[in-house]
Design a protein around this motif. Structure first.
Motif, PDB file in Angstrom:
ATOM      1  N   LEU A 153     -14.620   6.623 -18.725  1.00  0.00           N
ATOM      2  CA  LEU A 153     -13.469   6.718 -17.820  1.00  0.00           C
ATOM      3  C   LEU A 153     -12.163   6.567 -18.594  1.00  0.00           C
ATOM      4  O   LEU A 153     -11.198   7.309 -18.359  1.00  0.00           O
ATOM      5  CB  LEU A 153     -13.551   5.664 -16.712  1.00  0.00           C
ATOM      6  CG  LEU A 153     -14.584   5.945 -15.625  1.00  0.00           C
ATOM      7  CD1 LEU A 153     -14.696   4.748 -14.691  1.00  0.00           C
ATOM      8  CD2 LEU A 153     -14.221   7.199 -14.849  1.00  0.00           C
ATOM      9  N   ARG A 154     -12.136   5.629 -19.537  1.00  0.00           N
ATOM     10  CA  ARG A 154     -10.956   5.471 -20.395  1.00  0.00           C
ATOM     11  C   ARG A 154     -10.722   6.741 -21.214  1.00  0.00           C
ATOM     12  O   ARG A 154      -9.592   7.198 -21.356  1.00  0.00           O
ATOM     13  CB  ARG A 154     -11.153   4.290 -21.348  1.00  0.00           C
ATOM     14  CG  ARG A 154     -10.383   3.065 -20.980  1.00  0.00           C
ATOM     15  CD  ARG A 154     -10.370   2.001 -22.074  1.00  0.00           C
ATOM     16  NE  ARG A 154     -11.563   1.923 -22.897  1.00  0.00           N
ATOM     17  CZ  ARG A 154     -12.588   1.099 -22.681  1.00  0.00           C
ATOM     18  NH1 ARG A 154     -12.570   0.274 -21.655  1.00  0.00           N
ATOM     19  NH2 ARG A 154     -13.616   1.082 -23.499  1.00  0.00           N
ATOM     20  N   ASN A 155     -11.806   7.291 -21.745  1.00  0.00           N
ATOM     21  CA  ASN A 155     -11.697   8.504 -22.562  1.00  0.00           C
ATOM     22  C   ASN A 155     -11.216   9.693 -21.737  1.00  0.00           C
ATOM     23  O   ASN A 155     -10.434  10.516 -22.228  1.00  0.00           O
ATOM     24  CB  ASN A 155     -13.035   8.824 -23.228  1.00  0.00           C
ATOM     25  CG  ASN A 155     -13.431   7.794 -24.248  1.00  0.00           C
ATOM     26  OD1 ASN A 155     -12.592   7.074 -24.779  1.00  0.00           O
ATOM     27  ND2 ASN A 155     -14.717   7.702 -24.527  1.00  0.00           N
ATOM     28  N   ILE A 156     -11.678   9.791 -20.502  1.00  0.00           N
ATOM     29  CA  ILE A 156     -11.224  10.874 -19.621  1.00  0.00           C
ATOM     30  C   ILE A 156      -9.727  10.736 -19.373  1.00  0.00           C
ATOM     31  O   ILE A 156      -8.982  11.719 -19.416  1.00  0.00           O
ATOM     32  CB  ILE A 156     -12.010  10.889 -18.298  1.00  0.00           C
ATOM     33  CG1 ILE A 156     -13.429  11.380 -18.553  1.00  0.00           C
ATOM     34  CG2 ILE A 156     -11.323  11.758 -17.250  1.00  0.00           C
ATOM     35  CD1 ILE A 156     -14.368  11.174 -17.377  1.00  0.00           C
ATOM     36  N   ALA A 157      -9.264   9.509 -19.135  1.00  0.00           N
ATOM     37  CA  ALA A 157      -7.834   9.279 -18.917  1.00  0.00           C
ATOM     38  C   ALA A 157      -7.025   9.650 -20.160  1.00  0.00           C
ATOM     39  O   ALA A 157      -5.973  10.294 -20.062  1.00  0.00           O
ATOM     40  CB  ALA A 157      -7.586   7.823 -18.526  1.00  0.00           C
ATOM     41  N   LEU A 158      -7.523   9.281 -21.331  1.00  0.00           N
ATOM     42  CA  LEU A 158      -6.851   9.627 -22.581  1.00  0.00           C
ATOM     43  C   LEU A 158      -6.824  11.143 -22.775  1.00  0.00           C
ATOM     44  O   LEU A 158      -5.781  11.716 -23.115  1.00  0.00           O
ATOM     45  CB  LEU A 158      -7.546   8.953 -23.766  1.00  0.00           C
ATOM     46  CG  LEU A 158      -7.022   9.333 -25.150  1.00  0.00           C
ATOM     47  CD1 LEU A 158      -5.557   8.917 -25.312  1.00  0.00           C
ATOM     48  CD2 LEU A 158      -7.875   8.697 -26.231  1.00  0.00           C
ATOM     49  N   ALA A 208      -7.005  13.422 -20.484  1.00  0.00           N
ATOM     50  CA  ALA A 208      -6.104  14.009 -19.487  1.00  0.00           C
ATOM     51  C   ALA A 208      -4.647  13.849 -19.919  1.00  0.00           C
ATOM     52  O   ALA A 208      -3.842  14.777 -19.766  1.00  0.00           O
ATOM     53  CB  ALA A 208      -6.332  13.361 -18.125  1.00  0.00           C
ATOM     54  N   ALA A 209      -4.299  12.696 -20.477  1.00  0.00           N
ATOM     55  CA  ALA A 209      -2.930  12.473 -20.950  1.00  0.00           C
ATOM     56  C   ALA A 209      -2.598  13.410 -22.103  1.00  0.00           C
ATOM     57  O   ALA A 209      -1.504  13.978 -22.157  1.00  0.00           O
ATOM     58  CB  ALA A 209      -2.753  11.015 -21.372  1.00  0.00           C
TER      59      ALA A 209
END
Length: 81
Positions: free
Chosen positions: A14-19, A21-22
């Motif tokens: 989930l953290r990696n997906i957010a990164l 996406a950013a």
């Protein structure tokens, strides 16, 4: 790593997906086909790539989708655009 397709924990993914996406939001345009193909060639040779799932075992992403966005980055810094 090739023999054991382990992925990050769900929380880490989930953290990696957010990164991801950013990063992609900085340049969300579709990558030209040549760039996507070049990126995927790097993935196919990478020890962290799971060819059955077409996923990266470092970030957990499905790489064909990630490679298709111009602003995306390889979590190991292997994509040279």
């Amino acid at each position: 790593p090739k023999d054991n397709p382990q992925y990050p924990s769900k929380r880490a993914m989930l953290r990696n997906i957010a990164l991801s996406a950013a990063q992609a939001a900085r340049d969300p345009r579709p990558a030209p086909r040549s760039l996507k193909e070049k990126r995927m060639e790097v993935c196919y040779k990478c020890e962290w790539f799971d060819p059955q799932q077409q996923r990266c075992r470092v970030c957990g992403c499905y790489m064909a989708g990630k490679a298709a966005v111009r602003g995306s980055k390889c979590p190991k810094g292997k994509w040279i655009d």
